[in-house]
Design a protein around this motif. Structure first.
Motif, PDB file in Angstrom:
ATOM      1  N   THR A   1       0.847  -1.189   0.000  1.00 21.76           N
ATOM      2  CA  THR A   1       0.000   0.000   0.000  1.00 21.76           C
ATOM      3  C   THR A   1       0.884   1.241   0.000  1.00 21.76           C
ATOM      4  O   THR A   1       1.732   1.404   0.879  1.00 21.76           O
ATOM      5  N   PHE A   2       0.695   2.086  -0.996  1.00 24.43           N
ATOM      6  CA  PHE A   2       1.418   3.353  -1.080  1.00 24.43           C
ATOM      7  C   PHE A   2       0.531   4.435  -0.475  1.00 24.43           C
ATOM      8  O   PHE A   2      -0.545   4.169   0.027  1.00 24.43           O
ATOM      9  N   GLY A   3       0.970   5.671  -0.563  1.00 27.07           N
ATOM     10  CA  GLY A   3       0.193   6.784  -0.038  1.00 27.07           C
ATOM     11  C   GLY A   3      -1.017   7.095  -0.899  1.00 27.07           C
ATOM     12  O   GLY A   3      -1.398   6.332  -1.788  1.00 27.07           O
ATOM     13  N   ALA A   4      -1.620   8.255  -0.657  1.00 30.82           N
ATOM     14  CA  ALA A   4      -2.824   8.645  -1.381  1.00 30.82           C
ATOM     15  C   ALA A   4      -2.554   8.820  -2.877  1.00 30.82           C
ATOM     16  O   ALA A   4      -3.265   8.264  -3.699  1.00 30.82           O
ATOM     17  N   GLU A   5      -1.542   9.575  -3.242  1.00 26.04           N
ATOM     18  CA  GLU A   5      -1.206   9.781  -4.654  1.00 26.04           C
ATOM     19  C   GLU A   5       0.314   9.785  -4.812  1.00 26.04           C
ATOM     20  O   GLU A   5       0.923  10.846  -4.940  1.00 26.04           O
ATOM     21  N   PRO A   6       0.955   8.615  -4.838  1.00 27.40           N
ATOM     22  CA  PRO A   6       2.415   8.608  -4.975  1.00 27.40           C
ATOM     23  C   PRO A   6       2.845   8.990  -6.389  1.00 27.40           C
ATOM     24  O   PRO A   6       2.153   8.708  -7.360  1.00 27.40           O
ATOM     25  N   LYS A   7       3.960   9.630  -6.475  1.00 22.11           N
ATOM     26  CA  LYS A   7       4.538   9.993  -7.773  1.00 22.11           C
ATOM     27  C   LYS A   7       5.281   8.775  -8.320  1.00 22.11           C
ATOM     28  O   LYS A   7       5.633   7.858  -7.585  1.00 22.11           O
TER      29      LYS A   7
END
Length: 125
Positions: free
Chosen positions: A35-41
């Motif tokens: 799981t990454f953050g809300a909007e990872p680059k």
């Protein structure tokens, strides 16, 4: 010499972005969900893969079909486009993730039983 291949799919699963790593080795598929953050680059995902790949906990291996064929570049582009429009992960990946969840659940049960024995064995009198 055996061929090992890997694939990572990133998709949005409310409220976070999720990455599914698929690894095929010796005709067996292993999967790991991150799981990454809300909007990872893109560069954040790439950096995370480089730094944390060897710490990932992959699921137990599941048998799968391995196709050994030459790849037409235009066909590859069409498949990528189709996968981008596809939401979620494949059924083999889902089976492997489910197997990993069951394995982790049994490990937690064993650990909690052992911790319970230690707590209940000592007397407080």
């Amino acid at each position: 010499m055996d061929k090992v291949s890997g694939k990572m799919t990133v998709f949005f699963e409310e409220p976070f972005c999720v990455g599914v790593f698929e690894r095929v080795s010796e005709g067996k598929l292993s999967v790991c969900k991150v799981t990454f953050g809300a909007e990872p680059k893109d560069y954040e995902i790439y950096d995370s893969v480089l730094k944390n790949y060897y710490q990932l906990r992959f699921s137990p291996a599941v048998a799968t079909d391995v196709k050994e064929t030459g790849r037409n570049p235009k066909r590859v582009q069409r498949e990528v486009r189709k996968q981008v429009q596809n939401i979620g992960s494949g059924t083999k990946s889902q089976q492997a993730l489910k197997l990993q969840q069951k394995q982790l659940k049994t490990e937690r049960k064993i650990m909690s039983r052992e911790n319970g024995k230690w707590r209940n064995s000592g007397s407080l009198n």
